[in-house]
Design a protein around this motif. Structure first.
Motif, short mmCIF file in Angstrom:
data_model
loop_
_atom_site.label_atom_id
_atom_site.label_comp_id
_atom_site.label_asym_id
_atom_site.label_seq_id
_atom_site.Cartn_x
_atom_site.Cartn_y
_atom_site.Cartn_z
N GLU A 66 89.21 7.26 64.25
CA GLU A 66 89.71 7.02 62.80
C GLU A 66 89.87 5.68 62.79
N GLU A 67 91.20 5.07 62.64
CA GLU A 67 91.40 3.40 61.99
C GLU A 67 90.60 2.86 62.97
N VAL A 68 90.62 2.73 64.35
CA VAL A 68 90.01 1.88 65.05
C VAL A 68 88.41 1.80 64.87
N GLN A 69 88.00 3.19 64.88
CA GLN A 69 86.42 3.00 64.65
C GLN A 69 86.05 2.55 63.43
N GLU A 70 86.81 2.86 62.15
CA GLU A 70 86.60 2.13 61.17
C GLU A 70 86.57 0.76 60.97
N LYS A 71 87.64 -0.10 61.71
CA LYS A 71 87.71 -1.39 61.74
C LYS A 71 86.38 -1.94 62.32
N PHE A 72 86.12 -1.37 63.55
CA PHE A 72 85.05 -1.51 64.48
C PHE A 72 83.78 -1.59 63.51
N LYS A 73 83.49 -0.56 62.75
CA LYS A 73 82.40 -0.42 61.73
C LYS A 73 82.33 -1.70 60.78
N ILE A 96 83.78 2.47 72.69
CA ILE A 96 82.47 2.83 71.45
C ILE A 96 81.60 1.58 71.61
N TYR A 97 80.51 1.42 71.07
CA TYR A 97 79.87 0.55 71.01
C TYR A 97 78.71 0.49 69.75
N THR A 98 78.12 -0.60 69.59
CA THR A 98 77.02 -0.89 68.55
C THR A 98 76.04 -1.87 69.25
N HIS A 99 74.94 -1.87 68.65
CA HIS A 99 73.83 -3.01 68.86
C HIS A 99 73.88 -4.03 67.97
N LEU A 100 73.79 -5.24 68.38
CA LEU A 100 73.79 -6.38 67.53
C LEU A 100 72.31 -7.14 67.18
N SER A 101 71.37 -6.23 67.85
CA SER A 101 70.04 -6.98 67.90
C SER A 101 69.09 -5.51 67.47
N TYR A 113 92.47 -1.51 81.44
CA TYR A 113 93.19 -2.35 80.58
C TYR A 113 92.10 -2.03 78.90
N LEU A 114 92.55 -2.47 77.90
CA LEU A 114 91.96 -2.21 76.53
C LEU A 114 91.35 -3.67 76.57
N GLY A 115 89.86 -3.41 76.06
CA GLY A 115 89.40 -4.64 75.73
C GLY A 115 88.16 -4.62 74.75
N ILE A 116 87.74 -5.94 74.57
CA ILE A 116 86.28 -5.75 73.60
C ILE A 116 85.47 -7.04 74.23
N PHE A 117 83.96 -6.57 74.37
CA PHE A 117 83.20 -7.50 75.06
C PHE A 117 82.00 -7.55 74.36
N LEU A 118 81.13 -8.70 74.43
CA LEU A 118 80.06 -9.03 73.72
C LEU A 118 79.01 -9.31 75.03
N HIS A 119 77.83 -8.64 75.06
CA HIS A 119 76.97 -8.61 76.13
C HIS A 119 75.55 -9.13 75.75
#
Length: 314
Positions: A211-218, A242-247, A272-278
């Motif tokens: 819902e809200e979190v996924q929409e903001k992530f999109k 949840i994740y998405t490709h950036l390339s 823990y809650l977090g966000i990462f870039l790989h």
């Protein structure tokens, strides 16, 4: 906290827990050959102990055979000699990971091709359950034959407790307890609570990432792959995200958001809650991306944690 845990924590970046533990065990067994022999005899891997020489080495490299795509590096190699015959044992050790690349077959083939060896033995010892029923004895039907044995670290822990008379053995036992290597198949009260609350917890995690979190992530990153978090990530990488490709080349550069550290090695650690870039090591844009990541970390060091952000030669 154990001495070995303190030493491991001095290592920056990703901690090489499996290699670290392999070196500890190999060193201990090289000083205590009787513990090694008794352990192997207990599991009917060896039938006698009439050896005049026992050599133990770690991270031993072997050139690839014709059927292999790359060289191999063996966790522990044990060579036992009675003066007339030599027996060889390869030990593949896993603490958190599993045999995901079918390495055991390669090791069995290397064993089978060793010259001037009487008995050839391959041991696969793990912390977690990892069924290898497909491996026959003799392993893979090679000739000369290779005998395969699958063991668990909690079995070694129980055996070592009988020989915990010196400080080194005691420190190893503490480290094994700290890293969940003493756990048997007996359910604890915590395990039962987990069973009862598993679906409830999973539903909470699913709802908080939708819902809200996924929409903001999109909005921030352009989409969500498959639209939901994956339990495969939970099993293999201790995270539910949840994740998405950036390339355009999928996993070369990607972003994930959700729950991390879901299988901590001790009861005092928490998810823990977090966000990462790989960014992958082979991505051609890696130097530019790392430079940008370093700027972000310098600007917000209390929010972001760098992991292996180095531009290394190929």
């Amino acid at each position: 906290m154990s001495l070995f845990t303190n030493l491991l924590n001095l290592h920056s970046g990703n901690k090489p827990r499996e290699d670290f533990f392999t070196e500890i065990i190999a060193y201990f067994l090289s000083l205590n050959n009787h513990v090694l022999i008794n352990w192997l005899k207990y599991h009917s891997i060896l039938s006698d102990d009439n050896y005049s020489s026992i050599k133990i080495s770690t991270q031993q490299e072997h050139k690839r055979l014709e059927t292999h795509t790359e060289d191999s590096k063996l966790d522990i190699v044990v060579e036992l000699s009675n003066g007339l015959n030599t027996d060889a044992i390869f030990i593949e050790s896993k603490v958190g990971s599993k045999d995901g690349n079918n390495a055991l077959k390669k090791y069995a083939e290397i064993l089978s091709n060793l010259p001037n060896v009487r008995h050839r033995i391959l041991i696969y010892i793990t912390r977690d359950y990892d069924s290898k029923e497909e491996i026959k004895t003799p392993a893979f039907n090679f000739k000369p034959k290779v005998n395969f044995y699958q063991l668990r670290w909690h079995q070694f822990y129980a055996h070592l407790q009988q020989h915990a008379t010196d400080i080194l053995a005691q420190e190893i036992l503490i480290f094994m307890r700290k890293n969940g290597m003493s756990t048997t198949n007996q359910f604890s009260s915590v395990d039962l609570l987990t069973m009862v609350n598993f679906n409830k917890t999973l539903n909470l995690m699913e709802s908080t990432l939708s819902e809200e979190v996924q929409e903001k992530f999109k909005l921030a990153f352009g989409g969500v792959i498959k639209g939901a978090a994956s339990r495969t990530q939970w099993k293999w990488d201790e995270r539910y995200i949840i994740y998405t490709h950036l390339s355009s080349s999928t996993w070369d550069f990607w972003c994930g958001l959700g729950y991390f550290n879901l299988n901590p090695s001790n009861v005092t650690d928490y998810p823990y809650l977090g966000i990462f870039l790989h960014v992958s090591p082979g991505f051609q844009e890696r130097p530019k991306i790392i430079e940008s990541m370093q700027k972000v970390i310098n600007d917000k060091p209390n929010i972001w944690t760098p992991v292996n952000l180095k531009v290394l030669p190929a």
